[in-house]
Design a protein around this motif. Structure first.
Motif, PDB file in Angstrom:
ATOM      1  N   ALA A   1       0.853  -1.190   0.000  1.00  6.45           N
ATOM      2  CA  ALA A   1       0.000   0.000   0.000  1.00  6.45           C
ATOM      3  C   ALA A   1       0.883   1.231   0.000  1.00  6.45           C
ATOM      4  N   LEU A   2       0.334   2.319  -0.539  1.00  7.97           N
ATOM      5  CA  LEU A   2       1.022   3.606  -0.548  1.00  7.97           C
ATOM      6  C   LEU A   2       0.037   4.649  -0.052  1.00  7.97           C
ATOM      7  N   LEU A   3       0.352   5.236   1.094  1.00  9.44           N
ATOM      8  CA  LEU A   3      -0.500   6.256   1.716  1.00  9.44           C
ATOM      9  C   LEU A   3       0.058   7.640   1.397  1.00  9.44           C
ATOM     10  N   HIS A   4      -0.819   8.532   0.916  1.00 12.66           N
ATOM     11  CA  HIS A   4      -0.394   9.873   0.510  1.00 12.66           C
ATOM     12  C   HIS A   4      -1.083  10.922   1.361  1.00 12.66           C
ATOM     13  N   LEU A   5      -0.301  11.822   1.930  1.00  9.03           N
ATOM     14  CA  LEU A   5      -0.830  12.989   2.631  1.00  9.03           C
ATOM     15  C   LEU A   5      -0.329  14.231   1.918  1.00  9.03           C
ATOM     16  N   GLN A   6      -1.262  15.061   1.466  1.00 10.47           N
ATOM     17  CA  GLN A   6      -0.903  16.316   0.809  1.00 10.47           C
ATOM     18  C   GLN A   6      -1.305  17.475   1.695  1.00 10.47           C
ATOM     19  N   PHE A   7      -0.347  18.368   1.948  1.00 12.30           N
ATOM     20  CA  PHE A   7      -0.581  19.550   2.771  1.00 12.30           C
ATOM     21  C   PHE A   7      -0.441  20.793   1.909  1.00 12.30           C
ATOM     22  N   THR A   8      -1.393  21.705   2.044  1.00 14.37           N
ATOM     23  CA  THR A   8      -1.259  23.016   1.406  1.00 14.37           C
ATOM     24  C   THR A   8      -0.498  23.907   2.360  1.00 14.37           C
ATOM     25  N   THR A   9       0.756  24.207   2.024  1.00 21.94           N
ATOM     26  CA  THR A   9       1.629  24.862   2.991  1.00 21.94           C
ATOM     27  C   THR A   9       2.830  25.492   2.302  1.00 21.94           C
ATOM     28  N   PRO A  10       3.403  26.552   2.886  1.00 22.84           N
ATOM     29  CA  PRO A  10       4.688  27.062   2.380  1.00 22.84           C
ATOM     30  C   PRO A  10       5.790  26.026   2.609  1.00 22.84           C
ATOM     31  N   ALA A  11       6.782  25.983   1.747  1.00 26.68           N
ATOM     32  CA  ALA A  11       7.837  24.973   1.824  1.00 26.68           C
ATOM     33  C   ALA A  11       8.559  24.991   3.166  1.00 26.68           C
ATOM     34  N   GLU A  12       8.768  26.193   3.726  1.00 26.85           N
ATOM     35  CA  GLU A  12       9.553  26.279   4.959  1.00 26.85           C
ATOM     36  C   GLU A  12       8.835  25.676   6.173  1.00 26.85           C
ATOM     37  N   SER A  13       7.539  25.409   6.061  1.00 31.31           N
ATOM     38  CA  SER A  13       6.776  24.869   7.186  1.00 31.31           C
ATOM     39  C   SER A  13       6.748  23.344   7.213  1.00 31.31           C
ATOM     40  N   PHE A  14       7.314  22.701   6.195  1.00 29.08           N
ATOM     41  CA  PHE A  14       7.023  21.284   6.034  1.00 29.08           C
ATOM     42  C   PHE A  14       7.667  20.410   7.115  1.00 29.08           C
ATOM     43  N   SER A  15       8.854  20.734   7.559  1.00 32.74           N
ATOM     44  CA  SER A  15       9.482  19.907   8.598  1.00 32.74           C
ATOM     45  C   SER A  15       8.670  19.950   9.883  1.00 32.74           C
ATOM     46  N   ALA A  16       8.132  21.126  10.224  1.00 35.90           N
ATOM     47  CA  ALA A  16       7.281  21.236  11.413  1.00 35.90           C
ATOM     48  C   ALA A  16       5.992  20.452  11.232  1.00 35.90           C
ATOM     49  N   ILE A  17       5.468  20.430  10.016  1.00 36.31           N
ATOM     50  CA  ILE A  17       4.240  19.682   9.743  1.00 36.31           C
ATOM     51  C   ILE A  17       4.450  18.196   9.967  1.00 36.31           C
ATOM     52  N   ARG A  18       5.579  17.676   9.494  1.00 39.40           N
ATOM     53  CA  ARG A  18       5.840  16.244   9.674  1.00 39.40           C
ATOM     54  C   ARG A  18       5.915  15.891  11.155  1.00 39.40           C
ATOM     55  N   GLU A  19       6.556  16.739  11.953  1.00 40.75           N
ATOM     56  CA  GLU A  19       6.618  16.495  13.400  1.00 40.75           C
ATOM     57  C   GLU A  19       5.226  16.481  14.011  1.00 40.75           C
ATOM     58  N   GLN A  20       4.380  17.449  13.626  1.00 42.82           N
ATOM     59  CA  GLN A  20       3.019  17.522  14.172  1.00 42.82           C
ATOM     60  C   GLN A  20       2.189  16.321  13.740  1.00 42.82           C
ATOM     61  N   PHE A  21       2.384  15.882  12.507  1.00 44.51           N
ATOM     62  CA  PHE A  21       1.653  14.708  12.019  1.00 44.51           C
ATOM     63  C   PHE A  21       1.996  13.474  12.844  1.00 44.51           C
ATOM     64  N   LEU A  22       3.279  13.229  13.067  1.00 46.31           N
ATOM     65  CA  LEU A  22       3.686  12.054  13.840  1.00 46.31           C
ATOM     66  C   LEU A  22       3.220  12.168  15.289  1.00 46.31           C
ATOM     67  N   ASP A  23       3.179  13.384  15.819  1.00 48.92           N
ATOM     68  CA  ASP A  23       2.687  13.600  17.183  1.00 48.92           C
ATOM     69  C   ASP A  23       1.199  13.261  17.268  1.00 48.92           C
ATOM     70  N   TRP A  24       0.419  13.780  16.289  1.00 50.08           N
ATOM     71  CA  TRP A  24      -1.017  13.475  16.289  1.00 50.08           C
ATOM     72  C   TRP A  24      -1.246  11.974  16.087  1.00 50.08           C
ATOM     73  N   LEU A  25      -0.462  11.356  15.224  1.00 51.72           N
ATOM     74  CA  LEU A  25      -0.635   9.936  14.949  1.00 51.72           C
ATOM     75  C   LEU A  25      -0.350   9.100  16.197  1.00 51.72           C
ATOM     76  N   SER A  26       0.604   9.521  16.979  1.00 49.71           N
ATOM     77  CA  SER A  26       0.902   8.809  18.232  1.00 49.71           C
ATOM     78  C   SER A  26      -0.266   8.936  19.202  1.00 49.71           C
TER      79      SER A  26
END
Length: 805
Positions: free
Chosen positions: A303-328
């Motif tokens: 399987a391949l799971l895709h998450l697309q975020f509408t966001t400025p490029a500089e915010s993406f590392s913070a988004i990944r951290e928040q995603f993993l935090d919410w997923l936990s």
């Protein structure tokens, strides 16, 4: 409320190996079939990319028994049904929906085309050009190319990285080796053991079983072929960051069979925009505006799971951290009991409002209707594979329950209109159809034109404003409804709002029980817009022909001055409305919502201004190298007799127009004609998108086709003419019309000034059409007595066309 449709259809395997699912839904007006073949683009030999897609196209070109003019597509179109097909990585689907009386003949045509594919070289060469035009359009579509680029993080050898659409270069029709591969693929996969047939309709299970057996009898018999296992995905995750969006992708191997339902469940809650969830937090922190989670691919444990975020490029590392935090946080819930219960309810609601075709396609997927215990196990494995941890932030919480999924308490006896029972169906004007207790001049008309014993209904609210909403205001109005729309959709109500010129429309269709509450919430959202409200996000670009279709309703109205002062527009607006199929309980429950409708009630709003009897041309900049053209030909008047003639003209034109412009002239893959109604105005609509032919040339081909319509009518023998007329009349018989379709027709009838027995009048008018009447209508069409409106990706060509302002 009637009992819910049972979430699981009857399933069995016939003696010849065909797997079938059978679902009886007594309230349906139509029947549908979905045939899934376990073979797709990844199953073809590597040297012939696009072969599976090519075969899907060839199967629709007719057989010796049913040539193109009598084959499945033409047959379904002539009966007002739906038909299509889709080739994916490991499956190919064919599906259609028809009035129940025409259903068995549709199944006969589907089985014949699957078993007796003609595939002659001339047809193949011609259809290859169609696929090549489709490929060119696809290769120039930014959205399609962005989707293709998502796979670039996978190994180059995995089939997801390959080319599978097919074009002139890959489909070597002239080579004997290609022909042999085409025949081998059809022989290997298009047989009973490789197929699943899903039938849905009001028929009994035994009647459906007989139809399934008749369908299976003509198919080649063979055991299921094991599809080759794919190469490893070889990565765990990767990301792609653009200027305004970012993508996170997670690859999985060796997942259990229940992973599909687990991923669907996870994506549903990831996509929730409610407070406490991931998206709401990202928006609050100004890290992202939008989030969309979807499984891109699933097969054989991969399987391949895709998450697309509408966001400025500089915010993406913070988004990944928040995603993993919410997923936990999400993973720490105790088997998601509350979320599973709500998810099951909304899936049941979706089944309850689905038509035959939606149910048949759902059954062909063969998934659970919620998250089973096995699905819980699969979800926990998916979360472990992504990499959740035991510690996480404490600001997360589960989304609030959907307010529209809770059943309301029965109201006290609300009563009916004085002197009426629910069985009474007199011939009344819309203005006479009103609920008891409301003033006779009430602009909200509770029509008795449809039965009120169903659990479905429709509500239309229209405002006449003094000015048109500006682009910014339209975006704010749409955005204000997003959360309510999603909650309503999950609860079985489709909520739509449009602000076309000075005509604003709020429409609710679906289950009537939640409608009063949905309406109240929607009105509150629409009237609380202010200058500080956020504008809507930029929408994904559409292909050119879809851009024209989206713009068409606006150009069917006279131009108006624009305004962004929403309070002023609401205050000075006038409104009326129409409710259909609502029982007395629902009518009474609407009291609070009706008291909150902004504007001045007015039961005598004028009809929308008709298109002038001129040749009007509107240039739409589609930002594409592809050419596109829409030609709308309004009927000469709004009389029901004219509408009946235009509808029969549309039915007669549909297949020949497609055959001429798409198959014979090969102008492009997006070619269609149909009758459309906008603002109470009926008209013939012709559309073409072409990679090479300019709009003026496309218009010339359409005009040439129009000039041949009288000959088309005259060449019909008496039996064919009578059959076409009867087929059209049957589509407007109450026993064939769904509640949703009937409601839309009745709303358009109100806009056109007709009475509420419009459906009966239209049925009669169609049945009385004579050949001479139809020829006269064709002549009025050629004379453009109702005018012409052309939307195109090119500037106005000159006389007789006039540019719109």
């Amino acid at each position: 409320m009637p009992a819910l449709t049972h979430p699981r259809p009857h399933t069995e395997t016939l003696a010849n190996g065909l797997r079938v699912t059978l679902r009886q839904v007594p309230g349906l007006k139509r029947s549908a079939a979905a045939l899934r073949v376990a073979a797709g683009s990844h199953d073809v030999p590597l040297e012939w990319p696009g072969l599976a897609h090519f075969l899907e196209h060839l199967l629709f070109l007719g057989t010796e028994r049913f040539p193109a003019s009598q084959a499945l597509m033409a047959y379904v179109q002539s009966h007002g049904g739906q038909v299509n097909a889709s080739t994916r990585e490991r499956t190919t689907d064919f599906f259609f929906e028809l009035p129940t009386s025409a259903y068995s003949a549709g199944l006969e045509r589907l089985s014949d085309m699957l078993a007796q594919a003609r595939m002659n070289p001339h047809d193949q060469l011609r259809e290859r050009e169609v696929l090549d035009a489709e490929f060119i359009a696809w290769s120039q579509d930014p959205t399609a190319q962005q989707e293709l680029a998502l796979y670039e993080g996978l190994p180059a050898t995995h089939p997801l990285r390959g080319f599978h659409a097919g074009n002139r270069d890959s489909l070597k029709v002239e080579l004997p080796a290609f022909q042999q591969a085409l025949k081998d693929f059809h022989r290997q996969f298009y047989r009973t053991g490789q197929m699943t047939l899903s039938l849905v309709g009001p028929q009994s299970i035994e009647e459906l079983r007989v139809l399934a057996q008749q369908f299976a009898a003509v198919l080649p018999v063979g055991d299921k072929v094991e599809q080759a296992a794919p190469l490893p995905l070889a990565v765990k995750s990767y990301q792609q960051v653009g200027e305004r969006s970012g993508n996170l992708l997670f690859a999985f191997e060796a997942l259990p069979d229940s992973s599909a339902e687990a991923l669907a469940f996870l994506c549903h809650w990831l996509n929730s925009a409610k407070p406490g969830g991931l998206l709401a937090h990202l928006q609050q922190q100004r890290l992202a505006d939008g989030l969309k989670a979807v499984p891109l691919y699933q097969f054989a444990g991969q399987a391949l799971l895709h998450l697309q975020f509408t966001t400025p490029a500089e915010s993406f590392s913070a988004i990944r951290e928040q995603f993993l935090d919410w997923l936990s946080f999400f993973a720490a819930q105790q088997d998601w009991a509350a979320l599973r219960e709500e998810y099951t309810k909304l899936r049941e609601r979706q089944q309850q409002i689905s038509g035959a075709l939606q149910l048949a396609r759902l059954d062909s997927e063969q998934r659970e209707h919620g998250l089973s215990e096995n699905g819980v196990v699969a979800l926990k494995q998916i979360l472990r594979d992504i990499g959740v941890v035991d510690n996480f932030s404490d600001h997360w919480h589960l989304p609030a329950a959907n307010p529209f999924l809770r059943s309301s308490e029965p109201l006290a006896n609300a009563g009916l209109i004085r002197g009426q029972t629910s069985a009474h169906r007199g011939l009344r004007t819309f203005a006479q159809d009103r609920s008891r207790g409301r003033r006779e001049r009430s602009p909200m008309q509770f029509s008795q034109a449809l039965p009120d014993h169903s659990d479905h209904g429709a509500i239309y609210l229209r405002w006449q404003t003094q000015a048109a909403a500006g682009t910014d205001l339209q975006g704010k109005l749409r955005r204000s409804l997003w959360e309510t729309q999603e909650d309503a959709r999950q609860a079985g109500v489709e909520l739509a709002f449009s602000a076309t010129g000075t005509q604003w429309l709020l429409k609710l269709t679906g289950l009537q029980e939640p409608m009063p509450s949905v309406l109240e919430h929607a009105l509150k959202c629409l009237t609380q817009i202010d200058a500080d409200s956020a504008s809507a996000e930029a929408e994904a670009p559409l292909i050119p022909i879809r851009q024209l279709l989206k713009a068409l309703p606006e150009y069917c109205l006279s131009s108006a001055v624009e305004s962004n002062d929403v309070k002023q527009l609401w205050t000075t607006s006038r409104w009326d409305g129409l409710a259909l199929g609502l029982n007395a309980q629902t009518q009474s429950a609407m009291g609070l919502a009706l008291s909150r409708i902004p504007g001045t009630p007015d039961n005598q709003l004028p009809a929308a201004t008709a298109i002038n009897p001129q040749h009007l041309w509107s240039h739409i900049d589609t930002a594409s190298s592809e050419h596109a053209l829409l030609l709308f030909c309004p009927s000469a008047s709004r009389e029901i007799a004219d509408e009946a003639a235009w509808r029969l003209l549309a039915q007669l034109c549909q297949t020949p127009f497609y055959q001429r412009l798409r198959v014979e002239l090969q102008l492009g893959y997006a070619v269609f004609s149909a009758l459309r109604q906008m603002h109470g105005q009926s008209g013939l609509l012709f559309g073409v998108q072409s990679p090479n032919t300019a709009p003026v040339e496309l218009l010339g081909h359409v005009q040439q086709f129009l000039e041949g319509i009288p000959a088309l009518i005259e060449n019909l023998d008496e039996e064919d003419f009578n059959q076409q007329r009867q087929s059209l009349a049957d589509q407007f018989d109450e026993s064939h019309l769904s509640g949703k379709d009937a409601s839309e027709l009745l709303w358009q009838a109100k806009l056109a000034g007709h009475s509420s027995d419009y459906l009966a009048q239209l049925h009669t008018a169609i049945g009385q059409l004579e050949r001479s009447t139809l020829l006269a209508a064709a002549q009025r069409l050629l004379n453009a007595e109702g005018g012409r409106l052309c939307l195109a990706s090119e500037s106005v060509p000159g006389a007789p066309w006039q540019a719109t302002k």
